[in-house]
Write an enzyme that holds these catalytic residues in place. Structure first.
Site, short mmCIF file in Angstrom:
data_model
loop_
_atom_site.label_atom_id
_atom_site.label_comp_id
_atom_site.label_asym_id
_atom_site.label_seq_id
_atom_site.Cartn_x
_atom_site.Cartn_y
_atom_site.Cartn_z
N ASN A 1 0.80 -1.22 0.00
CA ASN A 1 0.00 0.00 0.00
C ASN A 1 0.84 1.28 0.00
O ASN A 1 0.33 2.34 -0.30
CB ASN A 1 -0.96 0.02 1.20
CG ASN A 1 -0.29 -0.40 2.49
OD1 ASN A 1 0.28 -1.48 2.59
ND2 ASN A 1 -0.35 0.47 3.48
N ALA B 1 -13.93 -3.15 0.13
CA ALA B 1 -14.65 -2.43 -0.93
C ALA B 1 -14.17 -1.00 -1.13
O ALA B 1 -14.15 -0.50 -2.26
CB ALA B 1 -16.16 -2.43 -0.62
N HIS B 2 -13.76 -0.32 -0.04
CA HIS B 2 -13.46 1.11 -0.19
C HIS B 2 -12.14 1.39 -0.89
O HIS B 2 -11.77 2.55 -1.10
CB HIS B 2 -13.51 1.82 1.17
CG HIS B 2 -12.37 1.53 2.09
ND1 HIS B 2 -11.40 2.46 2.37
CD2 HIS B 2 -12.04 0.42 2.79
CE1 HIS B 2 -10.53 1.93 3.23
NE2 HIS B 2 -10.90 0.69 3.50
N THR C 1 -25.93 -9.45 11.84
CA THR C 1 -26.85 -9.12 10.75
C THR C 1 -26.06 -8.45 9.63
O THR C 1 -25.26 -7.55 9.87
CB THR C 1 -27.96 -8.19 11.28
OG1 THR C 1 -28.61 -8.87 12.35
CG2 THR C 1 -28.96 -7.84 10.19
N CYS D 1 -2.15 5.14 8.35
CA CYS D 1 -2.20 4.61 9.71
C CYS D 1 -0.97 5.03 10.51
O CYS D 1 -0.99 4.97 11.72
CB CYS D 1 -2.29 3.10 9.68
SG CYS D 1 -3.38 2.51 8.41
C1 PLP Z 1 -6.54 -0.44 3.61
C2 PLP Z 1 -5.79 -1.69 3.85
C3 PLP Z 1 -6.16 -2.59 4.87
C4 PLP Z 1 -7.25 -2.29 5.85
O1 PLP Z 1 -8.52 -2.33 5.29
P1 PLP Z 1 -9.74 -1.61 6.05
O2 PLP Z 1 -10.91 -1.87 5.18
O3 PLP Z 1 -9.39 -0.18 6.16
O4 PLP Z 1 -9.87 -2.26 7.39
C5 PLP Z 1 -5.45 -3.76 4.98
N1 PLP Z 1 -4.43 -4.06 4.16
C6 PLP Z 1 -4.04 -3.22 3.17
C7 PLP Z 1 -2.92 -3.62 2.27
C8 PLP Z 1 -4.71 -2.00 2.99
O5 PLP Z 1 -4.30 -1.18 2.02
#
Ligand code: PLP
Length: 401
Positions: free
Chosen positions: A153, A202-203, A239, A327
């Site tokens: 990331n 998803a985001h 749920t 983070c």
């Molecule tokens: C964003 C991310 C996560 C965490 O996902 P969330 O939906 O924010 O909990 C985990 N691993 C990687 C490589 C990410 O980029």
């Protein structure tokens, strides 16, 4: 999206595409029935979840009954590691991962270490790649699980997942991949790649936040993380987040359809940005160049300055960017990923991550290239390190991309 701001932080999160939002809306108002109930409206929601499960399975070349929805990427990562470790502890206590994983993996490993498990953190080379031979050598008869991220990331490195999958299958060790950055952006085939478990969120591909999924290959023994009702075939209680799940399915279907053309476009813009920024003296691209780099990822270090001050000045010019992973901002430690690829602390501090996405235009890139060199110069003019360097000039080697 407002077009007065330039958003270059797509690896942190993406906006929800209008087509995705439209698909979700009826499940927030008209069809709100609990899928576990027996009246007509519940069948509608049950079918909607079923359809989303099919969309996800299709995108990964998995079977529908191998997809389990979760509350996001972190939950799926926690589930994969803790669920496999505790369900298989009679077979061993060893887990192998890498030094450059997301904290959802690294902090889960630390928790497991406090609970009797042993974790090997594989090093990476200067571009962020693990060495498959080192992985092979690290596997012992106590090894339960290997967890290696699909794509990083921060620096965009795409790991040799096929090779890792082949080694794990041959050694009869389970293989999990945190594919949160990769899903919806690069083609994934869990069967061909010998992947046993895979995390997605998803985001990161224009769906809503707070919803993700874990792919668990048929036959893999795993404990639950969330205990309670019988949802998700008794494996993940609670749920269902129906609208979120519908949005995830739709977003992944769209991303898969658009992947090829979108990636060509992003690679062009990314390369233009890298080429332009490399003209700034004492800058260095972090991560690989070319096809093994995520199409939208640019991560560059500028010597003699602080990443955080760069972000503030970029923000004042209407550009949203990041200095490494979201983070870790707020902490003074440099990124664990940049340290793992061998950057010294003082250089890692001057890192800037620009991640491009579907809203990024060539005008955005041109604008960044217009303002960023001035920002770097302005910060260097204020930097005691830069002044010291000018005095000692010639002693340091110039970084080139
Ligand atoms: C964003 C991310 C996560 C965490 O996902 P969330 O939906 O924010 O909990 C985990 N691993 C990687 C490589 C990410 O980029």
């Amino acid at each position: 999206m407002s077009n007065t701001r330039i958003y270059l932080d797509h690896s942190a999160t993406t906006y929800t595409k209008p087509q995705v939002f439209e698909e979700m809306l009826p499940y927030l108002n008209t069809y709100f029935g609990n899928p576990s109930s027996i009246y007509e409206m519940s069948r509608v929601t049950e079918n909607a979840i079923d359809h989303a499960r099919e969309q996800v399975a299709k995108a990964l070349n998995a079977n529908k009954d191998e997809i389990y929805f979760t509350g996001g990427g972190s939950e799926a990562d926690n589930w994969a590691l803790k669920g496999i470790a505790f369900a298989n502890k009679h077979r061993g206590n060893h887990i192998i991962t890498t030094k450059i994983e997301h904290h959802a993996i690294l902090h889960t490993c630390e928790f497991l270490e406090k609970n009797g498990f042993e974790v090997t953190y594989l090093p990476v080379d200067s571009d962020g790649f693990i060495n498959p031979d080192e992985l092979r050598q690290a596997i012992t008869d106590k090894t339960l699980l290997v967890s290696v991220m699909f794509a990083n990331n921060e620096i965009g490195t795409i790991e040799p997942i096929q090779e890792i999958g082949n080694i794990c299958r041959e050694k009869k060790v389970l293989f999990h991949t945190d594919a949160v950055q990769a899903v919806g952006h690069i083609a994934i085939d869990v069967k061909a790649m010998n992947i046993d478990l895979l995390t997605l969120a998803a985001h990161k591909f224009y769906g809503p936040k707070g919803v993700g999924a874990l792919y668990i290959r048929r036959g893999v023994k795993i404990d639950s993380l969330i205990h309670g009702g019988g949802q998700e075939r008794g494996k993940r209680a609670g749920t269902e987040n129906i609208a979120g799940i519908v949005g995830l399915g739709k977003a992944l279907e769209l991303a898969t359809e658009e992947m090829e053309t979108e990636n060509d476009r992003l690679v062009y813009l990314r390369n233009k940005l890298i080429k332009g920024l490399s003209c700034i003296p004492y800058s260095k691209l972090n991560g690989p160049s070319g096809a093994k780099r995520m199409p939208g990822n640019v991560n560059i270090c500028f010597e003699f300055i602080e990443g955080e001050s760069m972000l503030l000045l970029l923000d004042s010019k209407g550009i949203s960017a990041s200095s490494g992973s979201a983070c870790t901002s707020g902490s003074l430690d440099p990124s664990h990923v940049l340290l793992a690829i061998g950057l010294p602390h003082e250089i890692a501090h001057g890192s800037l991550r620009l991640t491009l996405g579907s809203a990024t235009t060539e005008e955005d890139i041109d604008y960044v290239l217009k303002v960023l060199p001035g920002i770097v110069q302005r910060l260097r003019d204020m930097s005691p390190l830069w002044k010291k360097h000018l005095q000692e000039q010639g002693a340091m080697k110039k970084y080139a991309i």
